[in-house]
Write an enzyme that holds these catalytic residues in place. Sequence first.
Site: not given
Ligand code: ADP
Ligand code: ADP
Length: 222
Positions: A14, A89, A128, A161, A172
Amino acid sequence: MVDIVLLGAPGAGKGTQAELLRDRLSLPSVSSGDLFRAALSERTPLGLRAKAYMDKGELVPDEITVSMVAERISQKDCAAGVIFDGFPRTAGQAEELDNLFDQMQRRVDIVLYVMVSEGVLLRRLAGRWTCRECGAIYHREFSPEKVQGVCDACGGELYQRPDDTPETQKRRIQVYLQQTAPLEAYYRGKGLLVELDGEQEIDVVQGDIVKAIGAVTTGRAC
Ligand code: ADP
Ligand code: ADP
Ligand code: ZN
């Protein structure tokens, strides 16, 4: 005007897609995770409250999350539309977003559901790396930076992270399945859901996203 939601599990891509789309559409991406991380690095009360949940891989309570996002989208740069990444979420957050948008005479226009299997999610999260300065996202294998440890975009330092440990990653994904996956049905019911194969290459996924957005925005002023 177009308001876009990116829906998908942690690691689905995302944030990566939101970055590309932000540059393409010149719309801000609103990432609740990034907002919490910024609050934490500034050591605000909001950031410190959120940290306890983030460290465990649990969701921050809706009340805190919704008020933070509401504040963000009331800012001027969000007036022409936003790209939500990681919000909503929970069912409660989705309903609150609908209420907020009603008051602003806006609506969610499209929900892009980025589908990725669990094994791939774990590989992505494990590799990542994120820029400490600008939040740009890299992957050791799939999307590496040019100079190791240095952000291509801004020269900032890359870090892993603290919530990307194996235990937290698994938690998660569980939390996603319990609390966020039901939004798929919520948005499908409203006719807004577009399913995408998130296991394709980054640029291919982006191409599918651009096509899907084009299909909902052609024929109307936006
Ligand atoms: P990821 O990219 O791995 O999905 P995020 O950066 O979106 O992780 O979120 C990291 C953490 O921040 C989540 O595990 C949660 O603790 C918190 N968080 C982010 N967005 C939300 C949301 N919309 N509602 C509740 N908690 C959130
Ligand atoms: P989210 O925000 O949904 O948690 P991220 O955008 O942070 O996901 O992506 C998670 C990891 O996967 C990052 O290290 C990113 O570079 C990698 N990634 C994202 N999209 C792709 C894809 N289509 N193919 C391979 N790796 C990807
Ligand atoms: Zn950077």
